[in-house]
Every structure is written in structure tokens, then in C-alpha cells.
Design a protein around this motif. Structure first.
Motif, PDB file in Angstrom:
ATOM      1  N   GLU A 176      -0.389 -12.066  -4.215  1.00 36.17           N
ATOM      2  CA  GLU A 176       0.283 -11.849  -5.503  1.00 36.17           C
ATOM      3  C   GLU A 176       0.001 -10.442  -6.047  1.00 36.17           C
ATOM      4  O   GLU A 176       0.730  -9.952  -6.913  1.00 36.17           O
ATOM      5  CB  GLU A 176      -0.188 -12.888  -6.528  1.00 36.17           C
ATOM      6  CG  GLU A 176       0.231 -14.316  -6.219  1.00 36.17           C
ATOM      7  CD  GLU A 176       1.737 -14.509  -6.361  1.00 36.17           C
ATOM      8  OE1 GLU A 176       2.358 -13.773  -7.171  1.00 36.17           O
ATOM      9  OE2 GLU A 176       2.292 -15.370  -5.665  1.00 36.17           O
ATOM     10  N   GLU A 177      -1.039  -9.812  -5.546  1.00 39.60           N
ATOM     11  CA  GLU A 177      -1.462  -8.508  -6.069  1.00 39.60           C
ATOM     12  C   GLU A 177      -0.872  -7.323  -5.310  1.00 39.60           C
ATOM     13  O   GLU A 177      -0.958  -6.191  -5.771  1.00 39.60           O
ATOM     14  CB  GLU A 177      -2.994  -8.399  -6.017  1.00 39.60           C
ATOM     15  CG  GLU A 177      -3.741  -9.465  -6.804  1.00 39.60           C
ATOM     16  CD  GLU A 177      -3.549  -9.317  -8.295  1.00 39.60           C
ATOM     17  OE1 GLU A 177      -3.440  -8.163  -8.767  1.00 39.60           O
ATOM     18  OE2 GLU A 177      -3.508 -10.347  -8.993  1.00 39.60           O
ATOM     19  N   VAL A 178      -0.276  -7.576  -4.137  1.00 43.70           N
ATOM     20  CA  VAL A 178       0.148  -6.492  -3.244  1.00 43.70           C
ATOM     21  C   VAL A 178       1.656  -6.495  -3.051  1.00 43.70           C
ATOM     22  O   VAL A 178       2.275  -7.563  -2.934  1.00 43.70           O
ATOM     23  CB  VAL A 178      -0.546  -6.614  -1.870  1.00 43.70           C
ATOM     24  CG1 VAL A 178      -0.192  -5.428  -0.982  1.00 43.70           C
ATOM     25  CG2 VAL A 178      -2.054  -6.714  -2.031  1.00 43.70           C
ATOM     26  N   SER A 179       2.247  -5.307  -3.003  1.00 40.74           N
ATOM     27  CA  SER A 179       3.661  -5.142  -2.644  1.00 40.74           C
ATOM     28  C   SER A 179       3.734  -4.358  -1.345  1.00 40.74           C
ATOM     29  O   SER A 179       2.955  -3.424  -1.123  1.00 40.74           O
ATOM     30  CB  SER A 179       4.421  -4.382  -3.745  1.00 40.74           C
ATOM     31  OG  SER A 179       4.417  -5.094  -4.961  1.00 40.74           O
ATOM     32  N   ILE A 202       7.098  -5.251   7.558  1.00 43.65           N
ATOM     33  CA  ILE A 202       7.296  -5.280   6.112  1.00 43.65           C
ATOM     34  C   ILE A 202       8.465  -6.187   5.752  1.00 43.65           C
ATOM     35  O   ILE A 202       8.390  -6.979   4.798  1.00 43.65           O
ATOM     36  CB  ILE A 202       7.523  -3.847   5.579  1.00 43.65           C
ATOM     37  CG1 ILE A 202       6.215  -3.061   5.624  1.00 43.65           C
ATOM     38  CG2 ILE A 202       8.079  -3.870   4.158  1.00 43.65           C
ATOM     39  CD1 ILE A 202       6.361  -1.596   5.263  1.00 43.65           C
ATOM     40  N   GLY A 203       9.539  -6.100   6.506  1.00 44.04           N
ATOM     41  CA  GLY A 203      10.692  -6.969   6.261  1.00 44.04           C
ATOM     42  C   GLY A 203      10.323  -8.433   6.390  1.00 44.04           C
ATOM     43  O   GLY A 203      10.758  -9.276   5.585  1.00 44.04           O
ATOM     44  N   SER A 229       1.899  -0.206   1.712  1.00 44.11           N
ATOM     45  CA  SER A 229       1.678  -1.141   0.603  1.00 44.11           C
ATOM     46  C   SER A 229       1.333  -0.393  -0.671  1.00 44.11           C
ATOM     47  O   SER A 229       0.888   0.754  -0.642  1.00 44.11           O
ATOM     48  CB  SER A 229       0.553  -2.126   0.944  1.00 44.11           C
ATOM     49  OG  SER A 229      -0.690  -1.452   1.063  1.00 44.11           O
ATOM     50  N   SER A 230       1.560  -1.064  -1.794  1.00 50.12           N
ATOM     51  CA  SER A 230       1.142  -0.541  -3.093  1.00 50.12           C
ATOM     52  C   SER A 230       0.486  -1.670  -3.870  1.00 50.12           C
ATOM     53  O   SER A 230       0.737  -2.851  -3.613  1.00 50.12           O
ATOM     54  CB  SER A 230       2.340   0.020  -3.868  1.00 50.12           C
ATOM     55  OG  SER A 230       3.257  -1.008  -4.199  1.00 50.12           O
ATOM     56  N   GLY A 231      -0.378  -1.291  -4.819  1.00 51.52           N
ATOM     57  CA  GLY A 231      -1.124  -2.304  -5.566  1.00 51.52           C
ATOM     58  C   GLY A 231      -2.245  -2.885  -4.719  1.00 51.52           C
ATOM     59  O   GLY A 231      -2.553  -2.411  -3.625  1.00 51.52           O
ATOM     60  N   GLY A 232      -2.869  -3.926  -5.253  1.00 50.91           N
ATOM     61  CA  GLY A 232      -3.886  -4.615  -4.473  1.00 50.91           C
ATOM     62  C   GLY A 232      -5.233  -3.958  -4.440  1.00 50.91           C
ATOM     63  O   GLY A 232      -5.937  -4.025  -3.416  1.00 50.91           O
ATOM     64  N   ALA A 233      -5.640  -3.312  -5.536  1.00 47.36           N
ATOM     65  CA  ALA A 233      -6.994  -2.766  -5.642  1.00 47.36           C
ATOM     66  C   ALA A 233      -7.482  -2.980  -7.069  1.00 47.36           C
ATOM     67  O   ALA A 233      -6.735  -2.730  -8.020  1.00 47.36           O
ATOM     68  CB  ALA A 233      -7.028  -1.284  -5.286  1.00 47.36           C
ATOM     69  N   SER A 234      -8.714  -3.438  -7.222  1.00 43.46           N
ATOM     70  CA  SER A 234      -9.243  -3.767  -8.549  1.00 43.46           C
ATOM     71  C   SER A 234     -10.739  -3.497  -8.623  1.00 43.46           C
ATOM     72  O   SER A 234     -11.435  -3.510  -7.601  1.00 43.46           O
ATOM     73  CB  SER A 234      -9.009  -5.254  -8.868  1.00 43.46           C
ATOM     74  OG  SER A 234      -7.645  -5.595  -8.841  1.00 43.46           O
ATOM     75  N   LEU A 235     -11.194  -3.270  -9.858  1.00 39.51           N
ATOM     76  CA  LEU A 235     -12.624  -3.254 -10.133  1.00 39.51           C
ATOM     77  C   LEU A 235     -12.999  -4.659 -10.601  1.00 39.51           C
ATOM     78  O   LEU A 235     -12.612  -5.091 -11.684  1.00 39.51           O
ATOM     79  CB  LEU A 235     -12.962  -2.235 -11.219  1.00 39.51           C
ATOM     80  CG  LEU A 235     -14.405  -2.255 -11.741  1.00 39.51           C
ATOM     81  CD1 LEU A 235     -15.410  -2.033 -10.611  1.00 39.51           C
ATOM     82  CD2 LEU A 235     -14.599  -1.227 -12.850  1.00 39.51           C
TER      83      LEU A 235
END
Length: 365
Positions: free
Chosen positions: A320-323, A283-284, A151-157
Motif C-alpha cells: 500500500e506504501e509503494v507505487s 511493473i505492468g 518505484s516511488s514511495g515506500g520509505a519511512s522513519l
């Protein structure tokens, strides 16, 4: 499937038989025999493959499918392919044909998973890239291989409502899931970049604990993966001061990768191939499913994994935040290494040989 080539060598178990010197040959015969031993020993040295950095020993061999695969992962949405692959038996079904059993173990963050991997308690793990990179460098390139992206994305402060600018982080109490983890490195580097590394306190805590701390105002914010970032926003009134994707070119950075012990990979490449195939299948499915079915499946898998569930709004926001993608995004690794070194975590070095994509090449994308 092409198996790893262990190289050409002379077996260390081979015996060289020499006839005892007869009275006729005497001293000269013994000298000739000794010369023969030396020549054979030299030949053995010349024909033995000496592994380079990050390569398995020349004595390692493909032992066929493993009797068991011990897999670690987290109850995070960024680990959704692991959750789906295990909860829907995608991985178990892949392994069943070879008679390989599956054992899973939950972790809170990467450093603990790496410790288990290095000790042999698990064979493979889904985890953030920073602990994987640090382990690889610390071992001189012998501990593990990244065999797929996840996965990519999906991390925030996420911070309290009264903080609207990075400069206002001075004097705050912040948290991350674990010291040395991917989010921990990201927060410490971000603070250092803004000259705040000596002005804010970072306390590693489990995701569940830091959620409670944020809820009662004991901390001012946390750099966390999904769904915990969305949980702090949706249920506890926080807001995203930093979406980590905004800090990376094209918004792409690895949140989770799939790693395997190098010993296990060398001895059981067939089993690793099955693991990568199940990851690909999960993933698919995640990328093809409609939002409602995807959210329901992830929610059910999270509940089955650790007994906790999240509001539908939280899961929907988190998705919505993760790919999800098999691409390990290897071109980001040097940057991650530099970030960790800049905040005194890990060490610098080359990651040549870290990524093994041979099984990805056999999958249809």
C-alpha cells in the motif's frame, strides 16, 4: 532499433603510406611529404568526435548482444520489479533469444552496489537514486546512466511508541540501511532541517540487523524502505513518525531506479533494451495483479532471493506504501543532490545527460 551513434572519425589503426624521397625530389620532396602528414593529422583531429561530459568515448561501438548480463538488486519490496522479473524468468526469457545469460547478485544498499558497478563486478543495478547521483557526479558524468524508473514511495522513519513529535528525536539512537544510501541521506537531511543533526545518533546497519536492534530496544527508530518499515510497525510496535512521501510535492519521490554502466550501455544497447523491457513487463504485472496474487508473488520472490519471508499482513501493508512506475522522476534529482550536499554526502553538479530514456520510448505504456 536505432543504435547509439559513435560519431564520424578516422580510425586510429589506419596506416599512411609515404614513398621514400627520390634523389630527384630530395629535401623539397621530404618537406612536401611532411606537410602531407601534418595535413592528414589535422584532418583526423577535425573529424574525430570529442565526447562531451557524460558521453562515451568516440572509439566506443555497439558490439551487439552481450554474452552475459550481471544484475544487482536488493531483497526489498521497493525492488519488486526486479524480484518479479528474475523470479518469474521475465528477464531471462527476454535475454534468451540473443543468447545472453543472466547472473544476479543481492545487495543491502546502494553504495555497495555502486562499488560493484564501478569495478565491473556487475553491469546494471536496481538501487536508490542518491548513490546513482553521487556516482555520476563523482565520475564527471561517465560512470552510469539511469535507463528507467522502478518505484516511488515506500520509505519511512519508524520510531518507538513513546516518540510522537520530531523534537523528541533529540538524544535518540537511529539507524539506516547504509551510510550514503538514499534513506541515510533522507534521515540526515530531515534531522538537519529540524536542528537535530547534532542531537541524534545515526548508525548505518543492514535491514536485518536494524530490525533486530529495534525489536530489543537498542535503537529508537530507523528510516527504512519497504517491507522493513511495515515490519517494524506490524510486528514490533513501531509507528511511522515520517512517511517520506509527505515531504515531496504530490507525494512523488524516486525510491528505486534502474542504472547501467555507461560502457556496457554503449557496447550492448540491445541487451539493455531487453533489461528495460523486462522491467516494464514486471511493473505492468504488478500494477495489474490483484492484491492477493501480487502479495503472494512478492513473498515467494523475497523468500527465493534471501531465504526470508514476511507475514502476509506486512507484505499487504507494504504494498500500500509503494507505487511502481517506469518514470524516473528526473525532476527530483537536483533536490536529492542538494539534500546530500547539505549533510556532507556527495557533491553538487549538473545531472544533464544522466537519464537515457531511449528504450522507454520503444515500450508501450
Amino acid at each position: 532499433m536505432q543504435r547509439p551513434d559513435a560519431g564520424t572519425r578516422i580510425s586510429h589503426g589506419a596506416r599512411i603510406r609515404l614513398s621514400a624521397a627520390s634523389p630527384a625530389t630530395g629535401f623539397r620532396g621530404r618537406i612536401a611529404g611532411l606537410a602531407g602528414v601534418v595535413a592528414l593529422a589535422a584532418l583526423a583531429v577535425l573529424t574525430t568526435v570529442v565526447p562531451g561530459p557524460g558521453q562515451p568515448s568516440a572509439q566506443a561501438a555497439d558490439l551487439g548482444p552481450a554474452a552475459e548480463l550481471k544484475l544487482g538488486y536488493f531483497a526489498n519490496l521497493t525492488h519488486a520489479p526486479a524480484l518479479i522479473a528474475t523470479s518469474q524468468d521475465l528477464l531471462a526469457d527476454q535475454l534468451e533469444a540473443d543468447g545472453t545469460s543472466l547472473e544476479t547478485q543481492l545487495f543491502n544498499a546502494g553504495p555497495a552496489a555502486i562499488e560493484a558497478l564501478n569495478s565491473g563486478a556487475i553491469d546494471a543495478a536496481y538501487l536508490g537514486p542518491s548513490p546513482a547521483l553521487n556516482s555520476y557526479l563523482a565520475s564527471g558524468g561517465t560512470s552510469l546512466k539511469i535507463v528507467a524508473g522502478v518505484s516511488s514511495g515506500g520509505a519511512s522513519l519508524v520510531v518507538s511508541p513513546d516518540i510522537s513529535d520530531p523534537g523528541e528525536l533529540a538524544g535518540t539512537e537511529l539507524a539506516t540501511p547504509q551510510f550514503g544510501g538514499t534513506q541515510d541521506v533522507a534521515l540526515r537531511h530531515y534531522l538537519a532541517e529540524h536542528g537535530l543533526d547534532q542531537q541524534a545518533t545515526v548508525t548505518p546497519s543492514s535491514n536485518a540487523t536494524l530490525t533486530q536492534l529495534f525489536g530489543r530496544g537498542a535503537i529508537d527508530g530507523a528510516w527504512v524502505p519497504e517491507p522493513y518499515a511495515s515490519l517494524l510497525v506490524e510486528n514490533y510496535g513501531g509507528h511511522r513518525l515520517v512517511d517520506e512521501s509527505s515531504l515531496w510535492e504530490n507525494g512523488k519521490f524516486p525510491t528505486t531506479v534502474l542504472v547501467v554502466s555507461q560502457d556496457y550501455l554503449t557496447e550492448h544497447p540491445r541487451t539493455v533494451e531487453e533489461l528495460v523491457a523486462a522491467n516494464s513487463e514486471a511493473i505492468g504485472w504488478l500494477n495489474a495483479a490483484d492484491q492477493q496474487h501480487k502479495a503472494a508473488a512478492v513473498q515467494e520472490a523475497l523468500a527465493a532471493a534471501n531465504g526470508s519471508s514476511f507475514d502476509e499482513t506486512v507484505i499487504a501493508a507494504a504494498l500500500e506504501e509503494v507505487s511502481f512506475d517506469e518514470d524516473p522522476l528526473a525532476d527530483t534529482y537536483q533536490t536529492l543532490i542538494d539534500h546530500a550536499a547539505q549533510v556532507g554526502i556527495g557533491q553538487t553538479g549538473s545531472v544533464d545527460g544522466l537519464v537515457d530514456t531511449r528504450f522507454l520510448a520503444t515500450q508501450e505504456h
